[in-house]
Design a protein around this motif. Sequence first.
Motif, short mmCIF file in Angstrom:
data_model
loop_
_atom_site.label_atom_id
_atom_site.label_comp_id
_atom_site.label_asym_id
_atom_site.label_seq_id
_atom_site.Cartn_x
_atom_site.Cartn_y
_atom_site.Cartn_z
N LEU A 38 34.93 33.43 39.78
CA LEU A 38 33.91 33.68 38.76
C LEU A 38 34.34 33.27 37.36
O LEU A 38 33.49 32.92 36.53
CB LEU A 38 33.52 35.16 38.75
CG LEU A 38 32.73 35.68 39.94
CD1 LEU A 38 32.28 37.11 39.68
CD2 LEU A 38 31.54 34.79 40.24
N ARG A 39 35.63 33.32 37.05
CA ARG A 39 36.04 33.12 35.66
C ARG A 39 35.79 31.70 35.17
O ARG A 39 35.83 31.45 33.96
CB ARG A 39 37.51 33.49 35.48
CG ARG A 39 38.49 32.57 36.17
CD ARG A 39 39.89 33.16 36.15
NE ARG A 39 40.32 33.52 34.81
CZ ARG A 39 41.31 34.37 34.54
NH1 ARG A 39 41.95 34.96 35.53
NH2 ARG A 39 41.65 34.63 33.30
N TRP A 45 33.72 38.59 34.24
CA TRP A 45 34.38 38.76 35.52
C TRP A 45 35.32 39.98 35.55
O TRP A 45 35.65 40.46 36.64
CB TRP A 45 35.21 37.52 35.87
CG TRP A 45 36.28 37.21 34.85
CD1 TRP A 45 36.18 36.37 33.78
CD2 TRP A 45 37.61 37.75 34.80
NE1 TRP A 45 37.35 36.35 33.06
CE2 TRP A 45 38.25 37.19 33.68
CE3 TRP A 45 38.31 38.65 35.59
CZ2 TRP A 45 39.56 37.51 33.33
CZ3 TRP A 45 39.61 38.97 35.25
CH2 TRP A 45 40.23 38.40 34.14
#
Length: 209
Positions: A38-39, A45
């Motif tokens: 996700l980051r 996140w």
Amino acid sequence: MSSLPLNPLESKARIHAHIAFFGYLVALPLGIFIPRYLRTFTSSWFWPHAIMNFLVTGPLIFTAFALGYQTTNTSGLPHFNDPHQKVGLALLIMYLLQVFLGAFIHWIKLPFRFPGGRHPQNYLHVLLGLSIVALASWQTHYGLWTEWALITGNAHPVNWRCKHFWLAIVVVMWSLYFIGLVLLPRQFKQEAASRRAKAAGSKDDVALI
């Protein structure tokens, strides 16, 4: 004898095994995958990562440890006297250290950075997390192949489907992590842009580290 129902010792040991397996090899890796994937797409996140690794994984790990301790009590064997029990204690300590380290990294920013802009504790957090999962992979293997027979007497041997499931989870888990490393160049590029924006005093700075 394998056709007979599980006795109380076996039942407790089986519940311990199930909870420990899903705590260390399902929930904890999911917590690792959240920032890994996700980051590079969002700065939001951290809290999903923290909630998964603390509020979801934590209760599973503590429950598994308590059940393991109770199982040893029921068996009449001494505590922390074989590799499985010793590694179980080590994993619990490592998990607690990892949680405290994650909180430290998030709320306390040290001035020193390695070339590339990352703090040393960030690398330690990653290495410790991967070490926990690697050791847990060995630990669950030892539990299935060795400890169950040692503690219970092996009147009900571990079904081979459980062992195949262990292998499948381990292969999928590590494969997903290494596939996620493909996103590292994108992540580093975004982090560098974020630091430049922060140094310039931009209000559009996005904290990705």
